[in-house]
Design an enzyme around this catalytic site. Structure first.
Site, PDB file in Angstrom:
ATOM      1  N   HIS A  74       1.022  -1.086  -0.146  1.00  0.00           N
ATOM      2  CA  HIS A  74      -0.080  -0.443   0.402  1.00  0.00           C
ATOM      3  C   HIS A  74       1.091   1.061  -0.330  1.00  0.00           C
ATOM      4  O   HIS A  74       1.079   2.330  -0.978  1.00  0.00           O
ATOM      5  CB  HIS A  74      -1.220  -0.010   0.880  1.00  0.00           C
ATOM      6  N   GLU A  75       1.459   1.113   0.765  1.00  0.00           N
ATOM      7  CA  GLU A  75       2.590   2.391   1.159  1.00  0.00           C
ATOM      8  C   GLU A  75       3.585   2.503  -0.136  1.00  0.00           C
ATOM      9  O   GLU A  75       4.666   3.420  -0.898  1.00  0.00           O
ATOM     10  CB  GLU A  75       3.438   2.245   2.361  1.00  0.00           C
ATOM     11  N   HIS A  78       1.923   4.578  -3.153  1.00  0.00           N
ATOM     12  CA  HIS A  78       1.567   6.383  -2.543  1.00  0.00           C
ATOM     13  C   HIS A  78       3.608   6.316  -3.699  1.00  0.00           C
ATOM     14  O   HIS A  78       3.478   7.030  -3.925  1.00  0.00           O
ATOM     15  CB  HIS A  78       1.712   6.316  -1.531  1.00  0.00           C
ATOM     16  N   ASP A 175      -6.341   8.705   3.876  1.00  0.00           N
ATOM     17  CA  ASP A 175      -6.029   9.103   1.933  1.00  0.00           C
ATOM     18  C   ASP A 175      -6.923   9.681   1.194  1.00  0.00           C
ATOM     19  O   ASP A 175      -6.911  10.879   0.870  1.00  0.00           O
ATOM     20  CB  ASP A 175      -5.056   7.899   0.808  1.00  0.00           C
TER      21      ASP A 175
END
Ligand SMILES: [Zn+2]
Length: 390
Positions: A74-75, A78, A175
């Site tokens: 997930h990170e 980004h 987010d």
């Protein structure tokens, strides 16, 4: 205090674990081992299933490790999109509340920001979808997969989808809050858009703190039963509230420095000290100048490093009498610790924060010609005075 350790590096990005991440890690291990598989509307654990204790905790550990990797992905999403836009990533830290990708400079362009923000939840949805697909595949094809493994696959799918939806709530610091701000920032100034998104974030946090304390939403979702909530929701909400406030403060600070250059904030008097001075002489100079940070230069005026009161404080009385300034200064990075007087003051602040230094040297029009210094204190006071002017 060092609160996190680096565990590796992926596509050049350092991955760190904050000590609070252990809570979530062991929380998942314990939760997956004990949450009942049958009493809930959906199975999220191995509780109630007859099995070997060792194997139960072995599977739970695998669940926690896999969850760790999905959080990391997930990170990384980004970070990947941010890097595509040319933003430098200092690292990814996983902590109690999940993860955070430390970016050099969060783009103020709404077009970039919403794309960076949405990448994480999209990855979580994709991962969750894959796990859930695998789960229904196992069920449909009637593959004789061991039931605990089925539950493991389902739980990971569920956690990732839940993570995605939670993150899509349009409230800072989620987010979704960033996507929302980017949406607003197309229609109004960045600072105003931030304040509005932050306000929604704060309202959400307050509702979550009170609501979660009255009724436990987790139990309600899983069983349909209404039971009193617990302390975790107010705790999580407090964290969210603080993060939202920090975002607002950071944006206000940077917005207030708009149009201000380093030369407007820098200090030109009592800014440098000679490297051949003794520490005692420097200590006296500090008293005379009422200054505690200096750029250290040689005879020719060339920068040799920095010295602050903190550096002197660490020395013993004997060392203070014996040593020269040149023997106390540490090495410095010319790229990040020397800044042009024509540079934006916000850039100086960013560098002071990212390098954790107290002082930068300012060079004039001629390269290498040190004309002054800029410190965190100078910037903080300048920002206060700007605020005072209203
Ligand atoms: Zn995210």
């Amino acid at each position: 205090m060092r609160t996190s350790i680096q565990v590796g590096r992926i596509i050049g990005i350092p991955i760190r674990l904050h000590f609070t991440f252990l809570f979530i890690f062991f929380g998942i291990i314990y939760g997956f081992a004990t949450l009942p598989a049958t009493e809930y509307r959906i199975p999220l654990g191995l509780g109630g299933i007859e099995m070997d204790t060792f194997f139960r905790y072995f599977l739970s550990s695998i669940a926690a490790i896999l969850f760790f990797f999905t959080l990391l992905l997930h990170e990384l999403s980004h970070s990947y999109v941010a890097m595509k836009f040319g933003t430098k990533i200092h690292g990814i830290t996983l902590f109690f509340f999940g993860g955070v990708a430390m970016m050099e400079d969060i783009p103020k362009s709404p077009e970039k920001e919403w794309r960076i923000a949405i990448a994480g939840p999209l990855m979580s949805i994709a991962l969750g979808g894959l796990f859930l697909l695998a789960y229904s595949g196992i069920r449909m094809l009637n593959l004789a997969v061991y039931r605990p493994v089925e539950i493991l696959v389902f739980t990971l799918g569920f956690l990732n989808v839940a993570l995605a939806f939670f993150n899509l709530i349009p409230a800072f610091p989620m987010d979704g809050g960033r996507v929302f701000r980017a949406f607003l920032a197309k229609r109004m100034p960045f600072l105003k858009a931030t304040k509005r998104a932050v306000l929604i974030g704060k309202i959400f946090a307050v509702v979550m703190a009170i609501g979660g304390f009255i009724v436990d939403p987790f139990t309600f979702f899983l069983t349909g039963e209404i039971v009193t909530g617990n302390i975790w929701f107010p705790l999580l909400a407090t964290f969210l509230y603080i993060a939202a406030t920090e975002e607002e403060n950071a944006t206000t600070t940077f917005a207030s420095l708009e149009g201000i250059k380093v030369k407007h904030v820098m200090r030109t008097e009592n800014a440098s000290a000679r490297e051949d001075m003794s520490i005692m002489e420097l200590a006296n100079k500090m008293l005379d100048d009422k200054s505690v940070e200096y750029a250290v230069v040689d005879e020719g005026g060339e920068l040799k490093g920095f010295i602050t009161f903190e550096d002197i404080k660490k020395l013993s009385a004997e060392q203070r009498h014996r040593l020269k300034v040149s023997e106390v200064i540490s090495s410095f990075d010319r790229m990040s610790e020397v800044i042009s007087q024509e540079e934006e003051a916000a850039e100086a602040l960013k560098r002071l924060v990212s390098t954790k230094k107290k002082v930068l040297a300012v060079e004039g029009e001629e390269r290498g010609n040190i004309v002054g210094i800029i410190t965190k204190r100078d910037l903080a006071m300048f920002i206060e005075m700007l605020k005072g002017r209203g």
